[in-house]
Design an enzyme around this catalytic site. Structure first.
Site, PDB file in Angstrom:
ATOM      1  N   HIS A  88       7.860  -2.188   2.278  1.00 36.46           N
ATOM      2  CA  HIS A  88       7.468  -0.789   2.118  1.00 36.46           C
ATOM      3  C   HIS A  88       8.662   0.129   1.828  1.00 36.46           C
ATOM      4  O   HIS A  88       8.678   0.877   0.840  1.00 36.46           O
ATOM      5  CB  HIS A  88       6.766  -0.282   3.374  1.00 36.46           C
ATOM      6  CG  HIS A  88       5.526  -1.035   3.727  1.00 36.46           C
ATOM      7  ND1 HIS A  88       4.709  -1.620   2.794  1.00 36.46           N
ATOM      8  CD2 HIS A  88       4.959  -1.297   4.938  1.00 36.46           C
ATOM      9  CE1 HIS A  88       3.688  -2.205   3.408  1.00 36.46           C
ATOM     10  NE2 HIS A  88       3.824  -2.030   4.697  1.00 36.46           N
ATOM     11  N   HIS A 119       0.811  -1.216   0.000  1.00 35.72           N
ATOM     12  CA  HIS A 119       0.000   0.000   0.000  1.00 35.72           C
ATOM     13  C   HIS A 119       0.847   1.269   0.000  1.00 35.72           C
ATOM     14  O   HIS A 119       0.349   2.341  -0.353  1.00 35.72           O
ATOM     15  CB  HIS A 119      -0.978  -0.008   1.181  1.00 35.72           C
ATOM     16  CG  HIS A 119      -0.338   0.199   2.512  1.00 35.72           C
ATOM     17  ND1 HIS A 119       0.161  -0.833   3.263  1.00 35.72           N
ATOM     18  CD2 HIS A 119      -0.120   1.331   3.234  1.00 35.72           C
ATOM     19  CE1 HIS A 119       0.648  -0.355   4.389  1.00 35.72           C
ATOM     20  NE2 HIS A 119       0.498   0.948   4.405  1.00 35.72           N
TER      21      HIS A 119
END
Length: 549
Positions: free
Chosen positions: A297, A235
């Site tokens: 990430h 995300h």
């Protein structure tokens, strides 16, 4: 929100842009037609989005609010069918009532969620209870999908005079632990795939615990699906500032020529969190900070900052960059674990850590600082410092590109200027700014440092900026894989970090966890190492307006 009452075109809604002191404004939301995807396949036929793990925290806090946003802004077609799947027994109506408070609390965009939007969204929601290992249960899901898809399409056809062929398009979102992936993916393959439209699988991390388990998972999924059907979600790639990194680099004539080892002294990519594991200590013990946020990430952010100009294939450019990464030097690694401080308990006091995992928990890092070194002509010699920690003094995620010192002895004898920096702050208060040296205003000729500042809330407070999950869900529906992690990319990331993890987790490892108090800046050793890495803490306070808010 605007979508529930607006016509098919763009919508507006009153929103609070930026801080409370800023005036309300009309939030402008472009239409699907303006954005150029109103005629794409996912909007023309039947469409089901099935969320496995629908009763979990991730689905409740992120996935369903993101879907609400897309529905309310009319980015999803009227005939979309949303189905939550989970092990627990409940009716669709019970599921809707349990989900509703979370949707009302969440803010799908800058516009305030209103009850009318939520109610309309919930009418598209259904729930099915099943065992992820049972093909019989998935056969029941297949029958249910056909029924609700046909009913939703007929209803939309009457309302909007749809004439397109009724293709069945299906997306299955795996918001479940990775040990469920293979069983569920196999059952879906045998029972629930459509043969008249697209079938896509969105996978939520973690994608394995190391290179071996990642390869096993990848092999199992490849037996069932082609790579173009698999969408591995990270995300961070959907955050607004991360989406902007390539534009900042390659759409500004003065930036890209500076992005190399001739001008850059060091780069730091950091994710600080001012909270601890908060009841997730059991999960966190099995993963730690490196698996939780660094290997995925923060490494993804690094690839965007450092890659060569993509030649039409972003994922290939990221993979090329990762292949140039050298082995991580243990002498450039600091790991730590927070202990009690500032009226907060330490990590080992988390009640969710099972007794059988207590020894593993003692070796679990909640803080890591390490250095990525890239062995190519552009970046050779430039340290990329990755920092991630829980229980720190603040929550902040940013990229800080620090340029080499500037000296002008012919103009300013004996003066050394503070380093220029390009800062891209992901959170809080999205901002991109450059720290510049200039003369102090007025009669003084002294040096001062200020920021050329792009504060998103001030500059774009009335521009629709979807949450990360909404953006990436839409990309998956459109079949755009650039914003998802490719298989080769994933395995190369594990090749980089698995040797480090094996060393840190081995009983013979002499790299000890440094204890640091909750609410502190983390281990002092990490800060002491920065000068040797040619990274200097910024001089003077930052005046960035967003940061003050």
């Amino acid at each position: 929100m605007a979508g529930a009452t607006a016509a098919k075109g763009a919508s507006t809604a009153t929103c609070n842009a930026g801080s409370e002191s800023e005036k309300s404004c009309q939030l402008y939301v472009p239409s699907a037609h303006e954005l150029g995807f109103d005629q794409e396949a996912f909007r023309q036929g039947k469409l089901s989005i099935v969320i496995l793990g629908a009763t979990g925290d991730l689905a409740r806090k992120e996935i369903f609010p993101a879907l609400l946003d897309l529905v309310a802004q009319r980015f999803l077609p009227e005939q979309v069918v949303l189905v939550g799947v989970g092990r627990s027994k409940r009716t669709s109506e019970e599921f809707r009532q349990q989900l509703k408070p979370a949707l009302l609390e969440a803010c799908p965009s800058q516009a305030n969620a209103c009850e009318g939007d939520v109610n309309a969204f919930l009418q598209k929601m259904s729930y099915c209870s099943l065992d992820y290992k049972s093909q019989e249960d998935f056969k029941g899901l297949q029958q249910f999908l056909e029924e609700v898809e046909d009913a939703a399409f007929q209803s939309a056809r009457k309302a909007d005079s749809l004439e397109q062929p009724a293709l069945r398009n299906r997306v299955f979102y795996f918001a479940v632990p990775p040990f469920v992936f293979e069983d569920a993916a196999s059952a879906i393959k045998e029972t629930c795939l459509t043969d008249s439209g697209f079938n896509r699988i969105i996978l939520e991390k973690p994608f394995g615990r190391d290179l071996h388990t990642a390869e096993e998972l990848s092999t199992a999924l490849k037996r069932l699906y082609t790579e173009d059907q698999l969408y591995r979600m990270d995300h961070f790639l959907g955050y607004e500032v991360c989406q902007n990194i390539l534009s900042v680099r390659f759409r500004n004539a003065f930036v890209e020529p500076l992005m190399n080892n001739r001008h850059v002294a060091a780069v730091r990519i950091s994710l600080k969190e001012d909270f601890g594991t908060q009841g997730r200590g059991g999960y966190f013990t099995k993963y730690g900070n490196i698996r939780d946020v660094v290997q995925n990430h923060l490494l993804q952010v690094l690839t965007l900052v450092a890659l060569e100009r993509p030649d039409g294939d972003l994922r290939a450019a990221k993979l090329e960059l990762l292949r140039a990464v050298r082995d991580i030097n243990m002498d450039e690694v600091v790991v730590g674990q927070y202990v009690a401080g500032n009226d907060h308990p330490g990590f080992l006091e988390d009640d969710s850590i099972a007794e059988r995992d207590e020894e593993a928990a003692k070796r679990c890092p909640t803080f890591v600082q390490l250095v990525i070194r890239i062995d190519n002509d552009r970046w050779r010699g430039v340290p990329f410092i990755i920092l991630a920690g829980k229980g720190l003094e603040e929550s902040r995620c940013e990229v800080r590109i620090q340029f080499k010192e500037t000296r002008s002895p012919d103009i300013f004898p004996g003066e050394t200027c503070p380093r220029n920096e390009l800062v891209m702050r992901v959170s809080p208060h999205e901002a991109i700014y450059m720290r510049m040296n200039m003369k102090t205003p007025g009669l003084s000729g002294d040096l001062t440092q200020s920021e050329l500042d792009l504060c998103y809330n001030s500059q774009y407070g009335c521009t629709y900026r979807p949450r990360a999950y909404a953006r990436l869900l839409l990309e998956a529906l459109r079949g755009h894989q650039d914003q998802f992690v490719g298989e080769d990319e994933l395995l190369r990331a594990w090749e980089i970090f698995t040797p480090l993890l094996e060393k840190l987790e081995g009983h013979a490892c002499d790299k000890k966890l440094v204890k640091y108090p909750f609410g502190s800046q983390g281990p002092q050793q990490a800060r002491d190492m920065l000068p040797s890495l040619n990274f200097l803490e910024p001089e003077g306070p930052e005046g960035n307006a967003c940061w003050k808010n």
